[in-house]
Structure formats: structure tokens, C-alpha cells
Design a protein around this motif. Structure first.
Motif, PDB file in Angstrom:
ATOM      1  N   GLU A 250       0.836  -1.192   0.000  1.00  0.00           N
ATOM      2  CA  GLU A 250       0.000   0.000   0.000  1.00  0.00           C
ATOM      3  C   GLU A 250       0.873   1.245   0.000  1.00  0.00           C
ATOM      4  O   GLU A 250       2.061   1.189   0.334  1.00  0.00           O
ATOM      5  CB  GLU A 250      -0.912   0.002   1.243  1.00  0.00           C
ATOM      6  CG  GLU A 250      -1.784  -1.222   1.405  1.00  0.00           C
ATOM      7  CD  GLU A 250      -2.954  -1.275   0.434  1.00  0.00           C
ATOM      8  OE1 GLU A 250      -2.900  -0.592  -0.608  1.00  0.00           O
ATOM      9  OE2 GLU A 250      -3.911  -2.004   0.718  1.00  0.00           O
ATOM     10  N   LEU A 283     -10.786  -0.241   3.008  1.00  0.00           N
ATOM     11  CA  LEU A 283     -10.387  -0.871   1.748  1.00  0.00           C
ATOM     12  C   LEU A 283     -10.092  -2.338   2.049  1.00  0.00           C
ATOM     13  O   LEU A 283      -9.096  -2.659   2.683  1.00  0.00           O
ATOM     14  CB  LEU A 283      -9.146  -0.182   1.176  1.00  0.00           C
ATOM     15  CG  LEU A 283      -8.602  -0.738  -0.137  1.00  0.00           C
ATOM     16  CD1 LEU A 283      -9.648  -0.634  -1.245  1.00  0.00           C
ATOM     17  CD2 LEU A 283      -7.338  -0.004  -0.546  1.00  0.00           C
ATOM     18  N   THR A 285      -9.383  -6.037   0.436  1.00  0.00           N
ATOM     19  CA  THR A 285      -8.915  -6.681  -0.795  1.00  0.00           C
ATOM     20  C   THR A 285      -8.857  -8.187  -0.598  1.00  0.00           C
ATOM     21  O   THR A 285      -8.384  -8.672   0.431  1.00  0.00           O
ATOM     22  CB  THR A 285      -7.516  -6.163  -1.172  1.00  0.00           C
ATOM     23  OG1 THR A 285      -7.550  -4.742  -1.334  1.00  0.00           O
ATOM     24  CG2 THR A 285      -7.023  -6.807  -2.474  1.00  0.00           C
ATOM     25  N   GLN A 293      -6.566  -9.979  -7.715  1.00  0.00           N
ATOM     26  CA  GLN A 293      -7.027  -9.082  -6.662  1.00  0.00           C
ATOM     27  C   GLN A 293      -8.446  -8.598  -6.940  1.00  0.00           C
ATOM     28  O   GLN A 293      -8.776  -8.214  -8.062  1.00  0.00           O
ATOM     29  CB  GLN A 293      -6.104  -7.867  -6.545  1.00  0.00           C
ATOM     30  CG  GLN A 293      -4.710  -8.196  -6.066  1.00  0.00           C
ATOM     31  CD  GLN A 293      -3.893  -6.931  -5.823  1.00  0.00           C
ATOM     32  OE1 GLN A 293      -4.436  -5.829  -5.697  1.00  0.00           O
ATOM     33  NE2 GLN A 293      -2.580  -7.084  -5.748  1.00  0.00           N
ATOM     34  N   THR A 294      -9.275  -8.614  -5.897  1.00  0.00           N
ATOM     35  CA  THR A 294     -10.638  -8.110  -5.969  1.00  0.00           C
ATOM     36  C   THR A 294     -10.860  -7.140  -4.819  1.00  0.00           C
ATOM     37  O   THR A 294     -10.554  -7.465  -3.666  1.00  0.00           O
ATOM     38  CB  THR A 294     -11.671  -9.247  -5.875  1.00  0.00           C
ATOM     39  OG1 THR A 294     -11.440 -10.187  -6.917  1.00  0.00           O
ATOM     40  CG2 THR A 294     -13.075  -8.709  -5.968  1.00  0.00           C
ATOM     41  N   LYS A 295     -11.389  -5.969  -5.145  1.00  0.00           N
ATOM     42  CA  LYS A 295     -11.741  -5.021  -4.096  1.00  0.00           C
ATOM     43  C   LYS A 295     -13.126  -5.378  -3.580  1.00  0.00           C
ATOM     44  O   LYS A 295     -14.140  -5.196  -4.265  1.00  0.00           O
ATOM     45  CB  LYS A 295     -11.722  -3.575  -4.636  1.00  0.00           C
ATOM     46  CG  LYS A 295     -10.384  -3.123  -5.159  1.00  0.00           C
ATOM     47  CD  LYS A 295      -9.298  -3.153  -4.082  1.00  0.00           C
ATOM     48  CE  LYS A 295      -7.970  -2.650  -4.627  1.00  0.00           C
ATOM     49  NZ  LYS A 295      -6.865  -2.806  -3.649  1.00  0.00           N
ATOM     50  N   SER A 298     -14.691  -0.848  -0.789  1.00  0.00           N
ATOM     51  CA  SER A 298     -13.840   0.324  -0.985  1.00  0.00           C
ATOM     52  C   SER A 298     -14.706   1.565  -0.964  1.00  0.00           C
ATOM     53  O   SER A 298     -15.585   1.725  -1.805  1.00  0.00           O
ATOM     54  CB  SER A 298     -13.087   0.224  -2.314  1.00  0.00           C
ATOM     55  OG  SER A 298     -12.271   1.347  -2.533  1.00  0.00           O
TER      56      SER A 298
END
Length: 300
Positions: A250, A283, A285, A293-295, A298
Motif C-alpha cells: 500500500e 479498503l 482486498t 485481486q478483488t476489491k 472500498s
């Protein structure tokens, strides 16, 4: 500072109680149960009075509020045992300058029931992780020890351990993961060490959030250690062979908090922390076994 105290880490995030109440990220954690993921946050997110909630999500749906606190300055801490969910709800009484907690029990699709009614909390129970031995016996982490608490009694040490502990977590095979300042320990219920990971902190890290170069959370499954490294703003995985690598890096203002293994994937929870009095934004993930990767959640 050694104590991994979310209230001190997160304000700005400190909650201080004056005539006006400062918005803050909640104390809490993230757990998984079957196909569901649950975590603590605040609802509404922009509400400065800090009404805590428990969020729930499964694939194919949107995250939603499962449980809402009726109290300002509240927090939820979560734990599972078999198919049951245990929830510590905490509220702050400004008139007496005290924290009080109660314990609820539920399962997916059922209404929570109170199994321990409100009592004064001088230990910040659950803030450093907890699990239930039974409906009348809990174990919790509070720097620098692990404590045992029978309903209606006073806490005692659960076992003797020579290293200071910030946080605990029940993991697979009913083993306990202990999270220290610079190490993690997989232990039995008598405190004997099964596995140990040392030197987890990079002493050369610069510009750590709030100048706190420390671990925030960790989980263990299938002989792998998953860590949330607050100081480096990274989520990292340590494999059985000791190989360590960053699975998500991040950047400011996003700061990592909680982690959880889930089926063959990894859940990584962060918040956008600006330390300027504005409300943190979540956030969440999901990284699947193909490293996609999938959010999940968010909020801009």
C-alpha cells in the motif's frame, strides 16, 4: 511504544473524550466462517460519534451491516468457535470515564443473544484478540500477557510466556498465534512453542505511519504466516521454507490493519488514514489462489 493499541495508533485515530467526540477507526478485527467474512467498523462511516457495527460479506453479494451498536464510542471484537460467532461489544461511559463490555453469541442467520451482560472493563478485553474456551470462559491478549477470564471472576494469566505479547489469535488445529513486537509464535494451550518467526521488523523503515514501525495483525494456516506490517504499509506472506514476500504494497494514505486466510485466498483490510481529523475510509482486498485481486469493500 510497545502496546499495539488501535486507539493510540489510529488518530490521528485516538479517541479522546471531550465536549466534542473525534472520529476514529474502530478497535476490532476480521474473521472468517465458512463462506462468510465478518469485520468491525463504524456505521455510518462519516459519523463522528463512532457507532460501531459488524459487517458481513460473501462472494456474489455486497458487504452489509450484520449488527449495529446502539451506543456512541463503541467497538466490536470478533471470534469464532466451530460454527458459532462470539462478539465483544464495548462502550465508553463518559460520565464515569469507564469502558464496559458485554459478550454476545450468534451464528450465521440467527439473532445474537447476550451471554455475558454489561460489566466494567479495566483490561480492554478483546482489543488484543480473544477466543472462547466455553460460554463462561474466555482467553484474551493484553500486553504483555495472555489472560484467562471466567465469567464473574477476575483475570489470571492463562500461561507463562517469556516474550511480551501484543495480540493473540486462535488458528487451525486449536493452536494459538501470538503476535509480539518483532516476532510471532505458534503455541499450544500451555504456552509451549510449536513454531517461531523472528526479526519480522525492518529496522531501516522510514516514514512509518505515526512513526510506529510495528506489526499490526497476523494469521496462520497451512504452515504459512500472513502479516499486516503497519510500519512498511505492506501485507506479507512467509512460506514454510522461510521465503518472505510482499503480496500487497500500500501507499500513503492507505495503512494496513487486519489479515485473514479464507479458503484458498487471503483477505487484506486497510483504511485510508490521513491523520487530519477526517474519517478513515475502508479498503478490503481479496487475493485468490491465482493472485488475482478483488476489491471487496472500498469507500472513496
Amino acid at each position: 511504544m510497545k502496546v499495539l493499541d488501535i486507539r493510540n495508533i489510529l488518530v490521528g485515530i485516538v479517541l479522546f473524550f471531550t465536549t466534542s467526540f473525534v472520529a476514529a477507526h474502530p478497535t476490532g478485527n476480521m474473521i472468517t466462517l465458512g463462506e462468510h467474512v465478518l469485520w468491525s467498523y463504524i456505521n455510518p462511516i462519516n459519523d463522528p460519534t463512532h457507532y460501531a457495527c459488524v459487517m458481513i460479506w460473501k462472494k456474489g453479494t455486497q458487504p452489509k451491516v450484520l449488527l449495529q451498536s446502539a451506543f456512541p464510542a463503541s467497538d466490536f471484537m470478533l471470534s469464532t468457535k466451530n460454527d458459532e460467532i462470539y462478539i465483544i461489544e464495548r462502550k465508553f461511559l463518559e460520565t464515569s470515564d469507564e469502558f464496559h463490555v458485554r459478550i454476545l453469541k450468534t451464528s450465521i442467520g440467527k439473532e445474537p443473544t447476550v451471554i455475558w451482560d454489561w460489566f466494567k472493563d479495566e483490561y480492554r478485553i478483546g482489543e488484543g484478540g480473544f477466543f472462547m474456551k466455553s460460554d463462561t470462559h474466555l482467553v484474551f491478549g493484553k500486553y504483555p500477557n495472555v489472560y484467562s477470564l471466567e465469567k464473574g471472576a477476575q483475570p489470571t494469566k492463562y500461561f507463562q510466556f517469556t516474550h511480551p505479547i501484543n495480540r493473540i489469535r486462535m488458528v487451525e488445529n486449536s493452536q494459538i498465534l501470538l503476535i509480539g513486537d518483532n516476532s510471532c509464535y505458534l503455541v499450544k494451550h500451555d504456552g509451549s512453542i510449536i513454531r517461531q518467526w523472528d526479526k519480522l521488523i525492518d529496522e531501516n523503515v522510514k516514514n512509518a505511519p505515526l512513526n510506529r514501525n510495528q506489526l499490526f495483525d497476523a494469521d496462520y494456516a497451512n504452515k504459512e504466516l500472513l502479516i499486516s506490517y503497519w510500519g512498511k504499509r505492506s501485507f506479507e506472506l512467509i512460506e514454510l521454507n522461510g521465503k518472505r514476500h510482499v503480496i500487497l504494497q500500500e501507499t500513503s494514505p492507505v495503512t494496513p490493519h487486519w489479515v485473514a486466510f479464507w479458503n484458498q485466498g487471503k483477505l487484506l483490510f486497510s483504511s485510508k488514514l490521513r491523520f487530519d481529523g477526517s474519517t478513515p475510509k475502508p479498503l478490503l482486498t481479496l487475493i485468490d489462489h491465482h493472485n488475482n485481486q478483488t476489491k471487496v469493500w472500498s469507500i472513496p
